[in-house]
Design a protein around this motif. Structure first.
Motif, PDB file in Angstrom:
ATOM      1  N   LEU A   1       0.829  -1.208   0.000  1.00 43.05           N
ATOM      2  CA  LEU A   1       0.000   0.000   0.000  1.00 43.05           C
ATOM      3  C   LEU A   1       0.860   1.253   0.000  1.00 43.05           C
ATOM      4  O   LEU A   1       0.603   2.195  -0.762  1.00 43.05           O
TER       5      LEU A   1
ATOM      6  N   GLN B   1       3.633   1.024  -3.394  1.00 42.25           N
ATOM      7  CA  GLN B   1       3.061   0.906  -4.727  1.00 42.25           C
ATOM      8  C   GLN B   1       1.919   1.900  -4.953  1.00 42.25           C
ATOM      9  O   GLN B   1       1.676   2.316  -6.085  1.00 42.25           O
ATOM     10  N   HIS B   2       1.217   2.243  -3.871  1.00 42.99           N
ATOM     11  CA  HIS B   2       0.023   3.084  -4.028  1.00 42.99           C
ATOM     12  C   HIS B   2       0.093   4.393  -3.247  1.00 42.99           C
ATOM     13  O   HIS B   2      -0.837   5.188  -3.314  1.00 42.99           O
ATOM     14  N   ARG B   3       1.176   4.578  -2.485  1.00 42.65           N
ATOM     15  CA  ARG B   3       1.346   5.792  -1.681  1.00 42.65           C
ATOM     16  C   ARG B   3       0.181   5.984  -0.703  1.00 42.65           C
ATOM     17  O   ARG B   3      -0.310   7.089  -0.507  1.00 42.65           O
ATOM     18  N   ILE B   4      -0.265   4.871  -0.114  1.00 41.31           N
ATOM     19  CA  ILE B   4      -1.340   4.885   0.873  1.00 41.31           C
ATOM     20  C   ILE B   4      -0.766   4.372   2.182  1.00 41.31           C
ATOM     21  O   ILE B   4      -0.194   3.293   2.229  1.00 41.31           O
TER      22      ILE B   4
ATOM     23  N   ALA C   1      -9.652   4.380  -3.469  1.00 40.22           N
ATOM     24  CA  ALA C   1      -8.327   3.952  -3.931  1.00 40.22           C
ATOM     25  C   ALA C   1      -7.753   2.909  -2.976  1.00 40.22           C
ATOM     26  O   ALA C   1      -7.138   1.924  -3.418  1.00 40.22           O
TER      27      ALA C   1
ATOM     28  N   ARG D   1      -9.543  -0.394  -3.736  1.00 38.27           N
ATOM     29  CA  ARG D   1      -9.049  -0.987  -4.984  1.00 38.27           C
ATOM     30  C   ARG D   1      -7.668  -1.600  -4.783  1.00 38.27           C
ATOM     31  O   ARG D   1      -7.381  -2.695  -5.271  1.00 38.27           O
ATOM     32  N   ALA D   2      -6.802  -0.917  -4.056  1.00 39.51           N
ATOM     33  CA  ALA D   2      -5.449  -1.421  -3.819  1.00 39.51           C
ATOM     34  C   ALA D   2      -5.479  -2.719  -3.009  1.00 39.51           C
ATOM     35  O   ALA D   2      -4.743  -3.658  -3.300  1.00 39.51           O
TER      36      ALA D   2
ATOM     37  N   TRP E   1      -4.357  -6.600  -4.290  1.00 39.30           N
ATOM     38  CA  TRP E   1      -3.186  -7.184  -3.637  1.00 39.30           C
ATOM     39  C   TRP E   1      -3.260  -8.707  -3.658  1.00 39.30           C
ATOM     40  O   TRP E   1      -4.305  -9.296  -3.474  1.00 39.30           O
TER      41      TRP E   1
END
Length: 94
Positions: free
Chosen positions: A51, A54-57, A85, A88-89, A93
């Motif tokens: 997270l 790869q997703h900046r979360i 978002a 979705r992430a 996964w």
């Protein structure tokens, strides 16, 4: 409170590896804590890193009773799109 060392066996017939330590008032709670904390710990760490990198979360992932849980914390600057978002992430996964 006593300190307990936790070992686990990845596959039947393989050796045991040290998973970590925990503190609990008795052996029954120590066993439950060990299942909660160490059963899918690597999955929780991998998901949290995915997270973030790869997703900046940034969201903490916990393992409780053998299941992964995400702690969602929203601030005034977060939008519905941010939450979507995250969803979705997590769904993507593997």
């Amino acid at each position: 409170m006593e300190i307990y060392e936790v070992f686990r066996q990845e596959e039947p017939g393989s050796g045991f590896v040290h998973a970590g330590s925990l503190q609990a008032p008795d052996i029954e709670l120590a066993q439950q804590y060990a299942r909660d904390i160490f059963s899918r710990r690597e999955d929780a760490v991998r998901l949290q890193y995915a997270l973030l990198y790869q997703h900046r979360i940034e969201a903490p992932i916990l393992c409780l009773n053998g299941r992964l849980w995400v702690r969602i914390s929203a601030q005034v600057y977060n939008t519905l799109e941010d939450v979507e978002a995250l969803a979705r992430a997590i769904e993507a996964w593997q």
